[in-house]
Design an enzyme around this catalytic site. Structure first.
Site, PDB file in Angstrom:
ATOM      1  N   ARG A   1       9.652 -10.712  -0.526  1.00 32.13           N
ATOM      2  CA  ARG A   1       8.895  -9.438  -0.589  1.00 32.13           C
ATOM      3  C   ARG A   1       7.907  -9.479   0.571  1.00 32.13           C
ATOM      4  O   ARG A   1       6.805 -10.015   0.460  1.00 32.13           O
ATOM      5  CB  ARG A   1       8.184  -9.304  -1.943  1.00 32.13           C
ATOM      6  CG  ARG A   1       9.146  -9.396  -3.151  1.00 32.13           C
ATOM      7  CD  ARG A   1       8.428  -9.096  -4.470  1.00 32.13           C
ATOM      8  NE  ARG A   1       7.280  -9.938  -4.714  1.00 32.13           N
ATOM      9  CZ  ARG A   1       7.278 -11.030  -5.494  1.00 32.13           C
ATOM     10  NH1 ARG A   1       8.386 -11.416  -6.136  1.00 32.13           N
ATOM     11  NH2 ARG A   1       6.179 -11.732  -5.655  1.00 32.13           N
TER      12      ARG A   1
ATOM     13  N   LYS B   1       4.118  -0.404  -0.044  1.00 28.53           N
ATOM     14  CA  LYS B   1       3.167   0.282  -0.928  1.00 28.53           C
ATOM     15  C   LYS B   1       1.923   0.683  -0.128  1.00 28.53           C
ATOM     16  O   LYS B   1       1.707   0.200   0.993  1.00 28.53           O
ATOM     17  CB  LYS B   1       2.794  -0.629  -2.095  1.00 28.53           C
ATOM     18  CG  LYS B   1       2.134  -1.923  -1.693  1.00 28.53           C
ATOM     19  CD  LYS B   1       2.007  -2.857  -2.887  1.00 28.53           C
ATOM     20  CE  LYS B   1       1.466  -4.197  -2.433  1.00 28.53           C
ATOM     21  NZ  LYS B   1       0.446  -4.757  -3.272  1.00 28.53           N
TER      22      LYS B   1
ATOM     23  N   CYS C   1     -21.749   6.955   8.894  1.00 22.89           N
ATOM     24  CA  CYS C   1     -21.806   8.204   8.118  1.00 22.89           C
ATOM     25  C   CYS C   1     -20.412   8.506   7.543  1.00 22.89           C
ATOM     26  O   CYS C   1     -19.455   7.775   7.786  1.00 22.89           O
ATOM     27  CB  CYS C   1     -22.235   9.369   8.991  1.00 22.89           C
ATOM     28  SG  CYS C   1     -23.692   9.067   9.984  1.00 22.89           S
TER      29      CYS C   1
ATOM     30  N   TYR D   1     -28.801   7.621   9.027  1.00 17.46           N
ATOM     31  CA  TYR D   1     -29.426   7.770   7.711  1.00 17.46           C
ATOM     32  C   TYR D   1     -30.273   6.544   7.367  1.00 17.46           C
ATOM     33  O   TYR D   1     -29.861   5.412   7.632  1.00 17.46           O
ATOM     34  CB  TYR D   1     -28.345   7.905   6.631  1.00 17.46           C
ATOM     35  CG  TYR D   1     -27.638   9.234   6.617  1.00 17.46           C
ATOM     36  CD1 TYR D   1     -28.310  10.414   6.332  1.00 17.46           C
ATOM     37  CD2 TYR D   1     -26.275   9.303   6.869  1.00 17.46           C
ATOM     38  CE1 TYR D   1     -27.645  11.628   6.302  1.00 17.46           C
ATOM     39  CE2 TYR D   1     -25.594  10.506   6.839  1.00 17.46           C
ATOM     40  CZ  TYR D   1     -26.294  11.672   6.554  1.00 17.46           C
ATOM     41  OH  TYR D   1     -25.637  12.870   6.522  1.00 17.46           O
TER      42      TYR D   1
ATOM     43  N   HIS E   1       4.613 -13.834  -9.049  1.00 20.07           N
ATOM     44  CA  HIS E   1       3.777 -13.642  -7.858  1.00 20.07           C
ATOM     45  C   HIS E   1       2.772 -14.783  -7.804  1.00 20.07           C
ATOM     46  O   HIS E   1       2.137 -15.100  -8.813  1.00 20.07           O
ATOM     47  CB  HIS E   1       3.064 -12.290  -7.972  1.00 20.07           C
ATOM     48  CG  HIS E   1       2.414 -11.852  -6.701  1.00 20.07           C
ATOM     49  ND1 HIS E   1       3.066 -11.833  -5.490  1.00 20.07           N
ATOM     50  CD2 HIS E   1       1.155 -11.389  -6.446  1.00 20.07           C
ATOM     51  CE1 HIS E   1       2.243 -11.374  -4.557  1.00 20.07           C
ATOM     52  NE2 HIS E   1       1.085 -11.111  -5.104  1.00 20.07           N
TER      53      HIS E   1
ATOM     54  N   ASP F   1     -18.330  10.844   8.405  1.00 20.33           N
ATOM     55  CA  ASP F   1     -17.330  11.263   9.400  1.00 20.33           C
ATOM     56  C   ASP F   1     -17.592  10.715  10.803  1.00 20.33           C
ATOM     57  O   ASP F   1     -16.806  10.980  11.716  1.00 20.33           O
ATOM     58  CB  ASP F   1     -17.327  12.796   9.525  1.00 20.33           C
ATOM     59  CG  ASP F   1     -17.558  13.466   8.198  1.00 20.33           C
ATOM     60  OD1 ASP F   1     -16.679  13.343   7.346  1.00 20.33           O
ATOM     61  OD2 ASP F   1     -18.639  14.067   8.008  1.00 20.33           O
TER      62      ASP F   1
ATOM     63  N   ARG G   1      -2.044 -11.086 -13.947  1.00 22.73           N
ATOM     64  CA  ARG G   1      -2.047  -9.639 -13.690  1.00 22.73           C
ATOM     65  C   ARG G   1      -1.073  -8.926 -14.619  1.00 22.73           C
ATOM     66  O   ARG G   1      -1.472  -8.262 -15.548  1.00 22.73           O
ATOM     67  CB  ARG G   1      -1.733  -9.401 -12.204  1.00 22.73           C
ATOM     68  CG  ARG G   1      -1.952  -7.993 -11.756  1.00 22.73           C
ATOM     69  CD  ARG G   1      -1.980  -7.867 -10.245  1.00 22.73           C
ATOM     70  NE  ARG G   1      -0.738  -8.246  -9.584  1.00 22.73           N
ATOM     71  CZ  ARG G   1      -0.545  -8.145  -8.268  1.00 22.73           C
ATOM     72  NH1 ARG G   1      -1.511  -7.692  -7.486  1.00 22.73           N
ATOM     73  NH2 ARG G   1       0.600  -8.495  -7.729  1.00 22.73           N
TER      74      ARG G   1
HETATM   75  N1  PLP Z   1       4.792  -9.059  -4.039  1.00 23.60           N
HETATM   76  C1  PLP Z   1       3.870  -8.531  -4.854  1.00 23.60           C
HETATM   77  C2  PLP Z   1       4.102  -8.560  -6.326  1.00 23.60           C
HETATM   78  C3  PLP Z   1       2.710  -7.976  -4.332  1.00 23.60           C
HETATM   79  O1  PLP Z   1       1.784  -7.460  -5.158  1.00 23.60           O
HETATM   80  C4  PLP Z   1       2.527  -7.979  -2.923  1.00 23.60           C
HETATM   81  C5  PLP Z   1       1.333  -7.421  -2.299  1.00 23.60           C
HETATM   82  O2  PLP Z   1       0.238  -7.437  -2.752  1.00 23.60           O
HETATM   83  C6  PLP Z   1       3.518  -8.530  -2.124  1.00 23.60           C
HETATM   84  C7  PLP Z   1       4.645  -9.066  -2.707  1.00 23.60           C
HETATM   85  C8  PLP Z   1       3.377  -8.586  -0.628  1.00 23.60           C
HETATM   86  O3  PLP Z   1       2.364  -9.491  -0.274  1.00 23.60           O
HETATM   87  P1  PLP Z   1       2.077  -9.801   1.248  1.00 23.60           P
HETATM   88  O4  PLP Z   1       1.582  -8.542   1.840  1.00 23.60           O
HETATM   89  O5  PLP Z   1       1.013 -10.836   1.200  1.00 23.60           O
HETATM   90  O6  PLP Z   1       3.352 -10.262   1.853  1.00 23.60           O
END
Ligand code: PLP
Length: 371
Positions: A222, A40, A313, A267, A169, A315, A138
């Protein structure tokens, strides 16, 4: 967004490191487990498609993304592996997901009754993974009763839904204190007790659980941050793998000048030189994801740490140099430079955040180069 290919700033991504990190983790899986690469947010800033290719070559069996659009991008690139959308999905998108063989995380029973008519009309079946909120707060079903209702809804609609997975999770798998993790696993056990027929995928582990909690993993890992070569706990827990960081962020000096004692930089006049000083300008700023919070942090020029002076800044930003350097001299923001190193972790500590944010914040303006 337009990518800056002509300013000498780039994120250099080592796909060999991605490959290594996935391969190494795969060696720790049981014969029942598979690794799904979490890609992601543009693969945490590393680039969705190249990372997915490297992960796939290293043996990743599937992918996790947050958005339907990220899943579609993988399908359009030709990936045929299982893809799970981790985020909440609208029932209005059920057909699109089913058409593209994207599995939907579902944490609200209303989803089934709302999505079913669309799927029925289209003659399609949607893969779903039931999300369990065991303490992350969540998304997901929070009690055995809610889960029972969800299971009943799915079972009543076998032509529309394929109950492919169930997952949770963990909120604290990356910390030394395991008390909250224990609470989550108790809640998890209570909920799983009402699932009479387990689906194909039952999964709980992010990178941290994969590293430090082998008893709480399920059959999919995951795998996110570990794939990018970073320790999920920052510095709290020692990483049990030989992780290779995959991203370097480099730029160059595009202006070099000497300023006088009393001259200001940037700035808001937040920096005033104490002495006559050499100052360099680096073409990267907060619109690239290099936040204003990086003021006071250092970059590497010719193996020397040079402080970021004045406000960052949009850029560009300025650094104090120990001497005059040629225009075009390499500047390393993250990575190695002449024997010295700046890690994403150090950048995160300076900015008061986590390395996940430093890397995933890099926008598309930053050219990615794959090596
Ligand atoms: N699973 C879920 C539901 C997540 O939201 C995430 C990442 O935020 C992951 C797995 C992967 O986590 P990590 O990058 O800590 O392995």
């Amino acid at each position: 967004m337009v990518t800056g290919r002509h300013r000498g700033t780039k994120a250099v991504i080592d796909l060999g490191a991605i490959y290594h990190n996935v391969k190494e983790e795969s060696e720790h899986l049981t014969s029942q487990q598979e690794l799904f690469a979490v890609v992601k947010a543009n693969a945490y800033g590393h680039g969705l498609i190249p990372v997915a290719q490297a992960a796939s070559q290293a043996g990743a069996a599937g992918f996790c993304v947050a958005l339907i659009d990220e899943g579609l991008a993988l399908r359009q690139a030709g990936f045929t592996q299982p893809i799970l959308i981790l985020g909440v999905n609208s029932p209005l998108e059920a057909v699109l997901m089913a058409q593209n063989d994207l599995a939907a995380a579902v944490g609200d029973v209303a989803f089934f009754e709302q999505a079913a008519p669309f799927l029925k009309q289209a003659g399609l079946k949607l893969k779903i993974h039931l999300a369990l909120d065991t303490g992350m707060g969540r998304i997901g079903f929070r009690t055995a009763e809610e889960l029972t209702a969800a299971l009943a809804a799915v079972n009543q609609l076998p032509e529309q839904f394929d109950f492919e997975g169930i997952f949770t999770h963990f909120a604290t798998a990356d910390t030394a204190d395991q008390s909250y993790l224990k609470k989550q696993t108790v809640a998890l056990e209570q909920m799983l007790a009402v699932v009479k027929k387990r689906p194909r995928y039952v999964h709980f582990a992010n990178t941290a659980a994969a590293f430090w909690h082998p008893q709480y993993q399920g059959n999919i890992i995951r795998y996110g941050i570990g794939m990018y070569g970073l320790n999920p706990s920052g510095t709290e827990l020692k990483e049990p793998r030989n992780l290779q960081p995959a991203l370097e962020l480099v730029s160059q000096l595009v202006a070099v000048k000497q300023i006088k004692a009393g001259d200001s930089v940037g700035y808001g006049q937040t920096y005033t030189a104490q002495n006559n000083e050499w100052v360099g300008t680096v073409p990267l700023g907060y619109a690239d994801g290099w936040s204003r919070r990086m003021q006071g942090f250092s970059v590497l020029v010719d193996g020397k740490y040079c402080e970021i002076i004045g406000r960052v800044c949009m850029d560009q930003f300025m650094v104090r140099l120990p001497q005059r350097f040629e225009l075009g001299t390499k500047v390393t923001l993250i990575g190695k430079n002449n024997g010295q190193v700046i890690t994403a972790q150090k950048a995160a500590e300076h900015a008061g955040t986590i390395h996940y944010e430093i890397l995933s914040a890099l926008t598309e303006r930053v050219e990615r180069q794959y090596v």
